[in-house]
Design an enzyme around this catalytic site. Structure first.
Site, short mmCIF file in Angstrom:
data_model
loop_
_atom_site.label_atom_id
_atom_site.label_comp_id
_atom_site.label_asym_id
_atom_site.label_seq_id
_atom_site.Cartn_x
_atom_site.Cartn_y
_atom_site.Cartn_z
N HIS A 171 0.84 -1.23 -0.09
CA HIS A 171 -0.02 -0.03 0.02
C HIS A 171 1.04 1.28 0.02
CE1 HIS A 171 -3.08 -3.05 1.21
NE2 HIS A 171 -2.46 -3.25 2.11
N SER A 292 15.68 20.43 -17.98
CA SER A 292 14.42 21.30 -18.16
C SER A 292 14.95 22.73 -18.83
CB SER A 292 13.78 21.56 -16.99
OG SER A 292 12.90 22.77 -16.86
N LYS A 298 16.84 20.60 -12.76
CA LYS A 298 16.11 19.57 -12.95
C LYS A 298 16.98 18.56 -13.68
CE LYS A 298 12.36 18.61 -12.47
NZ LYS A 298 10.91 19.09 -12.76
N GLU A 305 10.16 7.26 -17.95
CA GLU A 305 8.68 7.72 -18.01
C GLU A 305 8.20 7.25 -19.47
OE1 GLU A 305 9.02 11.89 -16.99
OE2 GLU A 305 9.49 11.56 -14.94
#
Ligand code: ARG
Length: 472
Positions: A171, A292, A298, A305
């Site tokens: 969980h 970025s 970043k 992804e």
């Protein structure tokens, strides 16, 4: 196809005949030509188309349907066509619809009548089914090799990280400590099953449709077993209607590919999470990340992804193919031309994704202290305390309750179970002795789980070595 206009006749029968031929009385529009053609995407099967044609020609000559000279001419012509294709000099024409007609037309240009005899006892329907199977068999073999490499890379990293402890989650909450090596080997298991599925699918891919002709077989005395042997097929498709029409083998492949990507996607999700500065368990090599354009700080995990994102497309290809098949009566229908782009896309995605991941896994930088710190939060060894009490004679359900009370106490006090004194622990159950502190450590917890399938460093080393040995 003929584009000539036949003048209308007054004769009834002639009119009937014309009603048929009228279908060919006007040229196909450019849009319809583009709509119905497949050459732009099926030309990538050219090598397999030629391989199939050569086997067919060899068989036709062996049974005496064509002469030895015709066969030699066909081989010579195909050799040149292969060279033209490989050199990028072959002229692919939309007017010739697909890879099969393009190659056949060029063959006739090069060798004349022998080229026209190649199509004896054959149809594009069994030809295309053969091409797809040859093409897919090759893709499966490439994927199997990549899946073996994936397992080896995961196992190698697992060997290095057999002692590294991180929290195991259920969980998405800290559950019990596990070793990072064990966590990695979970994915090795998934990729092993993926390889098993592909190997099983390969058995059904590796059957020969050629000889089914358009749908009903052929009146020529063909030798299908011979063609199967020449093309390294294990078996011959036993029903001509089925051979030209079903694409279940491609659907099976797409299902196996969807599962591979689903496993990759779950792994990607973890990589993204682990790399988040909030978690900070790992770092990925720069070559798999991008920056970025606006935020200079970043470093984004683009590759995992994208892999997670591409999984949607591969899953979609499976549904597209299932849907393509479900409404088709026997035997061949042009619908089946739509089987290729999704299949190609799934195979390309699998190939690229696995190739990149093999490299990316080897470059994972593990931040062991961040993993350990996280495992120390969230009472990860509470189950070990309960097991300890059971070994002292408490029924498990009572032990569970006792530990729940101790956890509640620690939560209020803002400390860990291992921070309690022996006296404090004994207040929860008198049977607790000094050896409890061994049990409450992360190392003690994982080391105790050394059975087959357990997370102990000792077990991880055995399993990792086994996986390396099996796949090298
Ligand atoms: N391009 C076609 C396909 O991919 C080849 C078979 C065409 N057969 C036919 N009868 N039109 O399915």
């Amino acid at each position: 196809m003929s584009n000539q206009n036949t003048p209308a006749s007054q004769d009834q029968f002639a009119n009937k005949a014309q009603a048929w031929s009228a279908r060919f009385s006007e040229p196909v529009s450019d849009l319809v030509k583009r709509y119905t053609a497949s050459v732009n995407f099926d030309k990538r099967m050219a090598h397999f188309d030629i391989q199939g044609s050569l086997a067919h020609a060899t068989m036709l000559a062996a049974v005496g349907v064509i002469s030895a000279e015709d066969k030699a001419d066909i081989e010579r012509g195909m050799q040149q066509i292969l060279q033209e294709i490989d050199a990028g000099q072959f002229e692919w024409l939309l007017d010739l619809e697909d890879v099969h007609l393009n190659i056949e037309k060029r063959l006739v240009e090069l060798i004349g009548d022998a080229g026209k005899r190649l199509h004896t006892g054959r149809s594009r329907n069994d030809q295309v089914a053969t091409d797809i199977r040859l093409w897919l068999r090759n893709e499966i073999d490439i994927a199997l090799e990549l899946l073996a490499q994936m397992q080896v890379k995961l196992a190698q990293l697992a060997l290095e990280q057999a002692d590294t402890i991180l929290p195991g989650f259920t969980h998405l909450q800290v559950a019990q400590p596990v070793t990072f090596g064990h966590h990695l080997l979970a994915y090795a298991e998934m990729f092993k099953r993926d390889a098993e599925r592909l190997a099983d699918c390969r058995k059904r891919v590796n059957r020969l449709p050629l000889g089914a002709a358009a749908l009903a077989g052929t009146s020529f005395p063909i030798d299908r077993e011979m063609v199967a042997k020449l093309l390294n097929f294990d078996e011959v498709c036993r029903n001509s209607l089925d051979a030209v029409s079903d694409r279940d083998f491609a659907i099976e492949y797409c299902a196996a590919a969807a599962l591979i990507m689903t496993h990759i996607s779950r792994f990607s999700e973890e990589l993204v999470m682990w790399m988040s500065p909030r978690v900070g368990f790992i770092d990925l090599a720069d070559r798999f990340c991008t920056g970025s354009s606006i935020m200079p700080q970043k470093k984004n995990p683009d590759v995992p992804e994208l892999a997670r994102g591409k999984t949607g497309r591969v899953n979609g290809n499976l549904i597209a193919l299932l849907t393509l098949m479900k409404g088709q009566p026997l035997a061949y229908n042009k619908d089946n031309q739509e089987d290729k782009e999704g299949l190609f896309d799934s195979a390309d995605t699998i190939r690229d994704t696995l190739t990149i991941f093999v490299d990316m896994i080897a470059g994972i930088k593990v931040k062991a202290s961040a993993m350990r710190d996280a495992a120390l939060q969230g009472f990860a060894t509470a189950t070990d305390l309960a097991d300890y009490l059971v070994k002292k004679g408490l029924p498990f359900r009572d032990a569970h309750e006792t530990v729940a009370a101790a956890v509640r106490h620690c939560e209020d006090a803002g400390c860990d179970l291992a921070d309690l004194s022996l006296e404090q622990l004994q207040a929860f159950d008198a049977s607790i002795e000094a050896d409890i502190f061994q049990v409450l450590t992360l190392e003690g917890s994982v080391a105790a789980r050394k059975h087959i399938g357990g997370t102990a460093p000792e077990r991880v080393r055995i399993e990792a070595q086994r996986i390396i040995d099996q796949n090298s």
